[in-house]
Enzyme design. Sequence first.
Site, short mmCIF file in Angstrom:
data_model
loop_
_atom_site.label_atom_id
_atom_site.label_comp_id
_atom_site.label_asym_id
_atom_site.label_seq_id
_atom_site.Cartn_x
_atom_site.Cartn_y
_atom_site.Cartn_z
CB ILE A 189 -1.01 0.01 1.17
CG1 ILE A 189 -0.32 0.10 2.52
CG2 ILE A 189 -1.91 -1.21 1.13
CD1 ILE A 189 -1.28 0.31 3.69
CB CYS A 190 0.57 4.34 -1.96
SG CYS A 190 1.33 5.97 -2.12
CG LEU A 191 1.44 3.35 3.92
CD1 LEU A 191 2.01 2.45 4.99
CD2 LEU A 191 0.08 3.88 4.33
#
Length: 174
Positions: free
Chosen positions: A117-119
Amino acid sequence: MDGWDSTTKSAVQKIPLLTVKAGPRDEQWKQRLKEEFQALIEYVKMNKARDNDWFQLAPANAEGTKWKGKCWYVYNLIKYEFDLQFDIPVTYPATAPELELPELDGKTAKMYRGGKICLTIHFKPLWAKNSPRFGIAHALCLGLGPWLAAEVPFLVDSGVVRPKDATARPPPTT
């Protein structure tokens, strides 16, 4: 912690901060792992007390460098559940773990190859500022939780994600 809602701020402030600065290759890793477990236990207790239980997680190896579990999000009274996994980076705790939801790989723009996931924009600068005091529980609270809240409704409404339970029906589209 600008930009975070009051519930998230309140939750993360109650998660114990970690004191041992050690990664998986360091001699103090077992002590750091003990602190990680203590913080996770407190976070789980806190979530259960607020009837906000949304993940299960356990180490997948004896060293505590691989983790697997489940996470879920309830949207329109339907539970959407996903496999969760991640490895502790060699440079941990300076580098946050990359949380993976493999079954969502390629289904949203806010995800990297492999279901990571993009964080980057919101979470990674906060992690860098608070390293080594942040741990796995903080990554879940400030990373995965808000990501699920933002992405699952979008994925469901666009028809990309369906409930695993065959008896659950998504709401009618208008």
